[in-house]
Design a protein around this motif. Structure first.
Motif, PDB file in Angstrom:
ATOM      1  N   LEU A   1       1.937   2.083  -3.465  1.00 47.26           N
ATOM      2  CA  LEU A   1       0.555   2.853  -4.188  1.00 47.26           C
ATOM      3  C   LEU A   1       0.266   4.117  -3.686  1.00 47.26           C
ATOM      4  O   LEU A   1       0.076   5.092  -4.681  1.00 47.26           O
TER       5      LEU A   1
ATOM      6  N   ASN B   1      -7.987 -12.124  17.081  1.00 42.81           N
ATOM      7  CA  ASN B   1      -8.658 -10.792  17.000  1.00 42.81           C
ATOM      8  C   ASN B   1      -9.072 -10.822  18.430  1.00 42.81           C
ATOM      9  O   ASN B   1     -10.017 -10.017  18.984  1.00 42.81           O
TER      10      ASN B   1
ATOM     11  N   GLU C   1      -1.610 -11.340   7.483  1.00 47.38           N
ATOM     12  CA  GLU C   1      -2.190 -11.501   8.629  1.00 47.38           C
ATOM     13  C   GLU C   1      -1.410 -11.875   9.696  1.00 47.38           C
ATOM     14  O   GLU C   1      -1.640 -11.456  10.833  1.00 47.38           O
TER      15      GLU C   1
ATOM     16  N   ASP D   1     -16.437  -2.258   6.339  1.00 50.49           N
ATOM     17  CA  ASP D   1     -16.464  -2.962   7.437  1.00 50.49           C
ATOM     18  C   ASP D   1     -15.822  -2.803   8.541  1.00 50.49           C
ATOM     19  O   ASP D   1     -16.065  -2.115   9.336  1.00 50.49           O
ATOM     20  N   SER D   2     -14.444  -3.517   8.204  1.00 55.40           N
ATOM     21  CA  SER D   2     -13.186  -3.446   9.633  1.00 55.40           C
ATOM     22  C   SER D   2     -13.214  -1.941   9.967  1.00 55.40           C
ATOM     23  O   SER D   2     -12.595  -1.739  11.253  1.00 55.40           O
TER      24      SER D   2
ATOM     25  N   GLY E   1      -5.664  -2.288   4.382  1.00 54.51           N
ATOM     26  CA  GLY E   1      -6.801  -2.898   4.652  1.00 54.51           C
ATOM     27  C   GLY E   1      -6.987  -3.316   5.969  1.00 54.51           C
ATOM     28  O   GLY E   1      -6.455  -2.507   6.821  1.00 54.51           O
ATOM     29  N   GLY E   2      -7.942  -4.121   6.200  1.00 55.71           N
ATOM     30  CA  GLY E   2      -8.216  -4.489   7.672  1.00 55.71           C
ATOM     31  C   GLY E   2      -6.860  -4.846   8.661  1.00 55.71           C
ATOM     32  O   GLY E   2      -7.151  -4.655   9.775  1.00 55.71           O
ATOM     33  N   VAL E   3      -6.180  -5.508   7.988  1.00 50.07           N
ATOM     34  CA  VAL E   3      -4.946  -6.197   8.800  1.00 50.07           C
ATOM     35  C   VAL E   3      -4.434  -4.695   9.430  1.00 50.07           C
ATOM     36  O   VAL E   3      -4.011  -4.653  10.602  1.00 50.07           O
TER      37      VAL E   3
ATOM     38  N   VAL F   1       0.893  -1.090  -0.047  1.00 46.21           N
ATOM     39  CA  VAL F   1       0.137  -0.086  -0.122  1.00 46.21           C
ATOM     40  C   VAL F   1       1.022   1.005  -0.032  1.00 46.21           C
ATOM     41  O   VAL F   1       0.578   2.418  -0.492  1.00 46.21           O
TER      42      VAL F   1
ATOM     43  N   LYS G   1     -13.462  -1.527  16.714  1.00 48.58           N
ATOM     44  CA  LYS G   1     -12.878  -2.756  17.067  1.00 48.58           C
ATOM     45  C   LYS G   1     -11.346  -2.872  16.576  1.00 48.58           C
ATOM     46  O   LYS G   1     -11.228  -2.920  15.117  1.00 48.58           O
TER      47      LYS G   1
ATOM     48  N   THR H   1      -6.779  -0.975  -7.881  1.00 46.40           N
ATOM     49  CA  THR H   1      -5.672  -1.953  -7.617  1.00 46.40           C
ATOM     50  C   THR H   1      -5.736  -2.939  -6.839  1.00 46.40           C
ATOM     51  O   THR H   1      -4.773  -3.579  -6.845  1.00 46.40           O
ATOM     52  N   LEU H   2      -6.998  -3.308  -6.248  1.00 44.80           N
ATOM     53  CA  LEU H   2      -7.013  -4.363  -5.473  1.00 44.80           C
ATOM     54  C   LEU H   2      -7.208  -5.705  -6.479  1.00 44.80           C
ATOM     55  O   LEU H   2      -7.564  -5.820  -7.533  1.00 44.80           O
TER      56      LEU H   2
ATOM     57  N   LEU I   1     -13.362  -4.665   1.902  1.00 40.97           N
ATOM     58  CA  LEU I   1     -13.711  -4.911   3.034  1.00 40.97           C
ATOM     59  C   LEU I   1     -13.574  -4.121   4.183  1.00 40.97           C
ATOM     60  O   LEU I   1     -14.275  -3.920   5.239  1.00 40.97           O
TER      61      LEU I   1
ATOM     62  N   ASP J   1      -6.726  -2.675  11.947  1.00 38.31           N
ATOM     63  CA  ASP J   1      -6.566  -3.596  13.225  1.00 38.31           C
ATOM     64  C   ASP J   1      -5.591  -3.274  14.122  1.00 38.31           C
ATOM     65  O   ASP J   1      -5.536  -3.022  15.148  1.00 38.31           O
TER      66      ASP J   1
ATOM     67  N   VAL K   1      -9.049   3.976  -4.838  1.00 35.27           N
ATOM     68  CA  VAL K   1      -7.820   3.098  -4.589  1.00 35.27           C
ATOM     69  C   VAL K   1      -8.237   1.386  -4.780  1.00 35.27           C
ATOM     70  O   VAL K   1      -7.404   0.480  -4.716  1.00 35.27           O
TER      71      VAL K   1
HETATM   72  N1  LIG Z   1     -12.231  -4.696  13.209  1.00 38.90           N
HETATM   73  C1  LIG Z   1     -13.084  -5.135  12.546  1.00 38.90           C
HETATM   74  O1  LIG Z   1     -14.246  -4.961  12.886  1.00 38.90           O
HETATM   75  C2  LIG Z   1     -13.009  -6.088  11.453  1.00 38.90           C
HETATM   76  C3  LIG Z   1     -13.896  -6.688  10.895  1.00 38.90           C
HETATM   77  C4  LIG Z   1     -13.799  -7.554   9.695  1.00 38.90           C
HETATM   78  C5  LIG Z   1     -12.453  -8.031   9.424  1.00 38.90           C
HETATM   79  N2  LIG Z   1     -11.376  -7.622  10.333  1.00 38.90           N
HETATM   80  C6  LIG Z   1      -9.968  -7.935  10.054  1.00 38.90           C
HETATM   81  O2  LIG Z   1      -9.812  -7.535   8.688  1.00 38.90           O
HETATM   82  C7  LIG Z   1      -8.647  -8.482   8.155  1.00 38.90           C
HETATM   83  C8  LIG Z   1      -8.816  -8.425   6.818  1.00 38.90           C
HETATM   84  O3  LIG Z   1      -8.765  -7.315   5.898  1.00 38.90           O
HETATM   85  P1  LIG Z   1      -8.682  -7.344   4.605  1.00 38.90           P
HETATM   86  O4  LIG Z   1      -9.434  -8.093   3.803  1.00 38.90           O
HETATM   87  O5  LIG Z   1      -8.791  -5.607   4.009  1.00 38.90           O
HETATM   88  O6  LIG Z   1      -7.143  -7.883   4.017  1.00 38.90           O
HETATM   89  P2  LIG Z   1      -5.620  -7.218   4.266  1.00 38.90           P
HETATM   90  O7  LIG Z   1      -5.775  -6.033   5.151  1.00 38.90           O
HETATM   91  O8  LIG Z   1      -4.618  -8.188   4.619  1.00 38.90           O
HETATM   92  O9  LIG Z   1      -5.507  -6.614   2.655  1.00 38.90           O
HETATM   93  C9  LIG Z   1      -5.641  -7.775   1.453  1.00 38.90           C
HETATM   94  C10 LIG Z   1      -4.469  -7.572   0.500  1.00 38.90           C
HETATM   95  O10 LIG Z   1      -4.715  -6.474  -0.198  1.00 38.90           O
HETATM   96  C11 LIG Z   1      -3.552  -5.466  -0.013  1.00 38.90           C
HETATM   97  N3  LIG Z   1      -4.123  -4.340  -0.571  1.00 38.90           N
HETATM   98  C12 LIG Z   1      -4.580  -3.555   0.409  1.00 38.90           C
HETATM   99  N4  LIG Z   1      -5.137  -2.320  -0.203  1.00 38.90           N
HETATM  100  C13 LIG Z   1      -4.986  -2.525  -1.348  1.00 38.90           C
HETATM  101  C14 LIG Z   1      -5.034  -1.677  -2.703  1.00 38.90           C
HETATM  102  N5  LIG Z   1      -5.791  -0.732  -2.634  1.00 38.90           N
HETATM  103  N6  LIG Z   1      -4.397  -1.978  -3.647  1.00 38.90           N
HETATM  104  C15 LIG Z   1      -3.853  -3.140  -3.943  1.00 38.90           C
HETATM  105  N7  LIG Z   1      -3.806  -4.007  -2.926  1.00 38.90           N
HETATM  106  C16 LIG Z   1      -4.011  -3.495  -1.765  1.00 38.90           C
HETATM  107  C17 LIG Z   1      -2.829  -5.676   1.281  1.00 38.90           C
HETATM  108  O11 LIG Z   1      -1.608  -5.440   1.154  1.00 38.90           O
HETATM  109  C18 LIG Z   1      -3.174  -7.323   1.477  1.00 38.90           C
HETATM  110  O12 LIG Z   1      -2.172  -7.930   0.552  1.00 38.90           O
HETATM  111  C19 LIG Z   1      -8.506  -9.455   9.021  1.00 38.90           C
HETATM  112  O13 LIG Z   1      -7.541  -9.446   9.720  1.00 38.90           O
HETATM  113  C20 LIG Z   1      -9.856  -9.356  10.060  1.00 38.90           C
HETATM  114  O14 LIG Z   1      -9.599 -10.128  11.184  1.00 38.90           O
HETATM  115  C21 LIG Z   1     -11.683  -6.470  11.175  1.00 38.90           C
END
Ligand SMILES: NC(=O)c1ccc[n+]([C@@H]2O[C@H](COP(=O)([O-])OP(=O)(O)OC[C@H]3O[C@@H](n4cnc5c(N)ncnc54)[C@H](O)[C@@H]3O)[C@@H](O)[C@H]2O)c1
Length: 359
Positions: free
Chosen positions: A49, A153, A74, A137-138, A105-107, A46, A143, A173-174, A133, A110, A170
């Protein structure tokens, strides 16, 4: 651009949703009264980018900015990563007034959120979610968490950001699989709370998959609004917020029994179908709605049939899940599209039958 207010008394904040708005990060923080120092926490993917864009925006608004990196994945959402970040924050001179920005992202959301909640007993946090996501959501609801051993978690804090900026440009690019997984969560929101949104998704799925900005802005805003409303009525997850677990009871078990070959988004999708079928079997939801949900998930590219798994193992894994209360498995069942309820009164025989038929 759309703005959604999350009303949580003194912890209230706004979510800004639009295309190309990451470059407004600095100015929006300044408008909230922050100044001086900011620390961006991100990962190498990220950062490459969007790191420079956010850094520039903060610089233009007069912030002295540091960028900290955590490896992608993760497995880095850990106490060890948090420990390294505390050290780097201290070395960079971060103080109580320094704003931490979670860019990823969510990782990252969090982990950086957990660090912001605990460094010096809490410093201001801004969420800059970059996956579908995390935007839907996250990043909403406060949380924050890391994983530790068997505790996924479970080491964390409720900690609301001072603002969230979801820049939908953004999402271009996903990877396809990240986008599809995020769509599963979007469909989940429609099923739990909003039939009209479900109809919108049925009508506009092609546009969404083609990454049309108007459609993306609509689905992120609608999902964020639904999650915000649920969080407003149950900030600390004492009851109603559990409906967000729709599809997750069976989902976690399938993820775990498959040895994580079935990724989270796909597991939740197939388990929404399983849960809908359970509701159908119990005459709670009509089968036309079950078919509509299955068709939408299918069209989105999500899994609607279970892979070859031992149903007994899935049943066993569910019994160990944290959603089990006094030996009974808690389900969020759909009554209709747009309405769900919680129950721990589903017979294991019905669950077993439905899962068996879905393989
Ligand atoms: N806090 C909450 O309420 C809550 C709710 C749901 C999930 N979560 C947590 O969220 C996490 C999952 O989040 P996720 O699905 O976003 O995964 P992630 O954060 O791992 O991102 C997924 C992948 O996409 C890449 N990426 C991110 N943004 C990008 C972009 N714009 N362009 C290209 N690549 C990009 C990341 O480097 C990673 O490889 C888990 O750890 C889960 O436990 C938390």
């Amino acid at each position: 651009m759309k703005k959604i207010d999350v009303r949580l008394g003194p912890n209230s904040y706004s979510i800004h949703i639009g295309s190309g708005i990451l470059k407004q990060t600095g100015i929006k923080l300044k408008e909230l009264g922050f100044q001086d120092k900011a620390v961006i926490i991100t990962n190498p993917v990220v950062k490459k980018l969007y790191g420079a864009l956010v850094e520039q925006s903060l610089g233009d608004a007069g912030f002295k900015t540091t960028m900290l990196e955590v490896p992608d994945g993760e497995q880095y959402k850990s106490l060890e990563s948090a420990g390294k970040l505390y050290q780097q924050l201290a070395e960079s001179g971060a103080e109580r007034s320094t704003v931490i920005l979670a860019l990823g992202g969510g990782v990252i959301g969090d982990l950086a959120g957990f660090v912001a909640a605990t460094y010096m007993r809490g410093v201001p946090l801004a969420q800059l979610p970059t996956t579908l996501l995390s935007q839907c959501d996250s990043s909403i609801g406060g949380k924050t968490a890391v994983n530790h051993g068997l505790l996924k978690n479970e080491i964390g804090a409720f900690y609301q950001p001072v603002m969230t900026i979801a820049d939908i440009s953004v999402l271009k690019t996903l990877s396809q699989s990240e986008l599809t997984g995020g769509l599963g969560e979007v469909i989940k929101y429609a099923v739990i709370k909003d039939k009209d949104f479900f109809v919108y998704l049925e009508k506009h799925l092609d546009l969404i998959k083609a990454l049309d900005e108007g459609a993306l802005e609509t689905i992120v805003a609608k999902s964020a609004q639904i999650k915000a409303e649920i969080v407003e009525s149950d900030e600390k997850d004492m009851g109603l917020r559990n409906i967000l677990n729709f599809g997750h009871t069976v989902g976690h078990a399938v993820e775990s029994v498959s040895g994580f070959r079935v990724v989270h988004g796909q597991a939740v999708a197939v388990c929404m179908v399983a849960t809908a079928n359970i509701a159908g079997e119990l005459d709670i939801m009509d089968y036309d709605s079950v078919i509509r949900l299955t068709a939408l998930l299918n069209k989105a590219g999500l899994m609607t049939k279970l892979p070859q798994l031992d149903v007994q193992q899935v049943m066993q894994s569910m019994r160990f899940d944290k959603k089990v209360r006094s030996g009974k498995i808690r389900f969020v069942l759909p009554r209709s599209i747009g309405q769900v309820f919680m129950t721990d009164d589903v017979s294991p025989a019905v669950v077993e039958k439905v899962l068996g038929e879905m393989i």
